[in-house]
Scaffold this active site. Structure first.
Site, short mmCIF file in Angstrom:
data_model
loop_
_atom_site.label_atom_id
_atom_site.label_comp_id
_atom_site.label_asym_id
_atom_site.label_seq_id
_atom_site.Cartn_x
_atom_site.Cartn_y
_atom_site.Cartn_z
N SER A 119 0.82 -1.21 0.00
CA SER A 119 0.00 0.00 0.00
C SER A 119 0.85 1.26 0.00
CB SER A 119 -0.87 0.03 1.26
OG SER A 119 -1.65 -1.12 1.34
N HIS A 140 -1.34 -2.66 -7.18
CA HIS A 140 -2.03 -2.42 -5.90
C HIS A 140 -3.54 -2.54 -6.07
CE1 HIS A 140 -3.03 0.57 -2.45
NE2 HIS A 140 -3.03 -0.66 -2.02
N GLU A 152 -3.90 0.43 -8.82
CA GLU A 152 -2.79 1.35 -9.08
C GLU A 152 -1.60 0.51 -9.55
OE1 GLU A 152 -3.42 4.94 -5.82
OE2 GLU A 152 -2.42 3.13 -5.15
N ASN A 190 -3.80 6.14 -1.08
CA ASN A 190 -3.50 6.16 0.36
C ASN A 190 -2.81 7.45 0.79
OD1 ASN A 190 -4.76 3.77 0.96
ND2 ASN A 190 -2.97 2.53 0.49
N1 LIG Z 1 -5.92 -4.52 4.07
C1 LIG Z 1 -6.13 -3.74 3.03
O1 LIG Z 1 -7.15 -3.03 2.97
C2 LIG Z 1 -5.14 -3.68 1.91
C3 LIG Z 1 -5.53 -3.10 0.69
C4 LIG Z 1 -4.61 -3.09 -0.37
C5 LIG Z 1 -3.33 -3.60 -0.20
N2 LIG Z 1 -2.99 -4.12 1.01
C6 LIG Z 1 -1.62 -4.63 1.13
O2 LIG Z 1 -1.67 -6.04 0.97
C7 LIG Z 1 -0.64 -6.65 1.75
C8 LIG Z 1 -1.27 -7.67 2.68
O3 LIG Z 1 -2.22 -6.99 3.49
P1 LIG Z 1 -3.42 -7.75 4.20
O4 LIG Z 1 -4.37 -6.70 4.63
O5 LIG Z 1 -3.87 -8.89 3.35
O6 LIG Z 1 -2.63 -8.27 5.51
P2 LIG Z 1 -3.05 -9.32 6.62
O7 LIG Z 1 -2.53 -8.80 7.91
O8 LIG Z 1 -4.48 -9.70 6.49
O9 LIG Z 1 -2.19 -10.58 6.16
C9 LIG Z 1 -0.79 -10.58 6.13
C10 LIG Z 1 -0.31 -11.92 5.63
O10 LIG Z 1 1.11 -11.92 5.67
C11 LIG Z 1 1.54 -13.16 6.21
N3 LIG Z 1 2.85 -12.97 6.82
C12 LIG Z 1 3.12 -12.34 7.98
N4 LIG Z 1 4.45 -12.39 8.21
C13 LIG Z 1 4.99 -13.08 7.17
C14 LIG Z 1 6.31 -13.49 6.85
N5 LIG Z 1 7.33 -13.19 7.65
N6 LIG Z 1 6.50 -14.15 5.68
C15 LIG Z 1 5.46 -14.44 4.87
N7 LIG Z 1 4.17 -14.10 5.14
C16 LIG Z 1 3.96 -13.42 6.28
C17 LIG Z 1 0.48 -13.52 7.24
O11 LIG Z 1 0.51 -14.90 7.52
C18 LIG Z 1 -0.79 -13.11 6.48
O12 LIG Z 1 -1.17 -14.15 5.59
C19 LIG Z 1 0.09 -5.52 2.48
O13 LIG Z 1 1.21 -5.15 1.74
C20 LIG Z 1 -0.96 -4.41 2.48
O14 LIG Z 1 -0.39 -3.13 2.55
C21 LIG Z 1 -3.86 -4.21 2.07
#
Ligand SMILES: NC(=O)c1ccc[n+]([C@@H]2O[C@H](COP(=O)([O-])OP(=O)(O)OC[C@H]3O[C@@H](n4cnc5c(N)ncnc54)[C@H](O)[C@@H]3O)[C@@H](O)[C@H]2O)c1
Length: 285
Positions: A119, A140, A152, A190
């Site tokens: 993000s 993204h 994005e 963001n």
């Molecule tokens: N939540 C949102 O609204 C959103 C929207 C767009 C993009 N994102 C981006 O997507 C990505 C994931 O976000 P999310 O909301 O799905 O997060 P989340 O917290 O729901 O999940 C994170 C994932 O990462 C895994 N993880 C944690 N530590 C790890 C490691 N050391 N090695 C490998 N995997 C590991 C966890 O097991 C989990 O599956 C981030 O980069 C976030 O910025 C999130």
């Protein structure tokens, strides 16, 4: 390059939604989580989502079967070796992502593109963690990926024009509206959204208005589909904090300095919907 096989790494909020969107566009998807049962649970969540769409008459049963058949799950990173594109969506932590990119670089076929769903984090730092910086790009998606129309595409200084074009073509084939943006923290959405969300927490902390009144005001007064505190819960408070920290590190703008309440809630494990409690309580529902 045309993307016909996609690997997704990370089984959080975003992973299965992106898998659904890509599989619907005809792409073979392999979901990788560190644990097989989590990877299987993501496929199950995707199938549940498709079944709901069939129930509501939004998707043919046969089409749902074909979409499911395109998705598989693994706990083995090596299973992604022949993917045309690997999109990582693991925790918003630069060190974790860098290490993952270096590992993926060793595994994924040389012509494969490695992308991040970050993000805010600097995509160029992930690019230079590989031996193929020209083939690293940001793609993204927004949350929830099946519903949100925007993607994005982030072009770091190192990316080739072909890589950026392939990323845009992939997102377009997924039915998304694509915008291209430079590799600056927060990209477009963001960078503009998070000062607003952070200021909603500031207002709550200052006691200016209650949680419900802040959210009601922004829904009714601005026609937003949800209030800022409910949106923070949806995004995840830990992810939101990481986003604000990355924005503050890059721009040093006080509007990006995360409110103490947000930091304390994350420390308390109150992460929003995914943990059952955040600004709202989800466990009781
Ligand atoms: N939540 C949102 O609204 C959103 C929207 C767009 C993009 N994102 C981006 O997507 C990505 C994931 O976000 P999310 O909301 O799905 O997060 P989340 O917290 O729901 O999940 C994170 C994932 O990462 C895994 N993880 C944690 N530590 C790890 C490691 N050391 N090695 C490998 N995997 C590991 C966890 O097991 C989990 O599956 C981030 O980069 C976030 O910025 C999130």
């Amino acid at each position: 390059m045309t993307i016909s096989r996609l690997g997704i790494v990370g089984s959080g909020i975003m992973g299965s939604g992106i898998a659904e969107v890509a599989a619907k566009s005809g792409v073979e998807v392999i979901l990788r989580s560190r644990k097989q049962e989590t990877a299987d649970a993501m496929v199950a969540a995707l199938e549940k989502s498709l079944a709901k769409q069939v129930e509501r008459g939004k998707l043919e049963e046969q089409a749902a079967k074909e979409i499911s058949a395109r998705v598989s799950a693994t706990d083995d990173l090596h299973a992604l070796h022949d993917c045309d594109l690997v999109l990582e969506s693991v925790v918003e932590d630069l060190a974790v992502k860098k290490e993952l990119f270096t590992r993926l670089d060793d595994i994924v076929k040389p012509e494969g593109i490695i992308a991040t769903n970050t993000s805010t984090l600097p995509v160029v730092e992930l690019a230079v963690a590989t031996e193929r910086p020209d083939k690293v790009v940001g793609i993204h998606f927004f949350n929830p990926a099946p519903m949100m129309s925007l993607v994005e595409v982030i072009a770091p200084l190192t990316a080739s024009a072909d890589t950026v074009a392939a990323a845009k073509a992939f997102a377009t084939a997924c039915g998304k509206d694509v915008v291209e943006v430079k590799d600056r923290a927060g990209f477009i959405v963001n960078a503009l959204l998070f000062p607003y969300l952070n200021n909603a927490v500031r207002m709550l902390e200052a006691g200016t208005a209650s949680r419900d009144d802040i959210d009601t005001a922004m829904k009714g007064g601005c026609n937003f589909p949800m209030g800022p505190l409910a949106l923070l819960d949806l995004v995840g408070l830990d992810t939101s904090l990481s986003i604000l920290d990355a924005l503050y590190n890059e721009f040093r703008d006080p509007n990006y300095a995360a409110m103490p309440l947000l930091r304390r809630m994350v420390a308390a494990g109150q992460l929003g919907r995914k943990s059952g409690a955040g600004f709202y309580d989800y466990a009781k529902k």
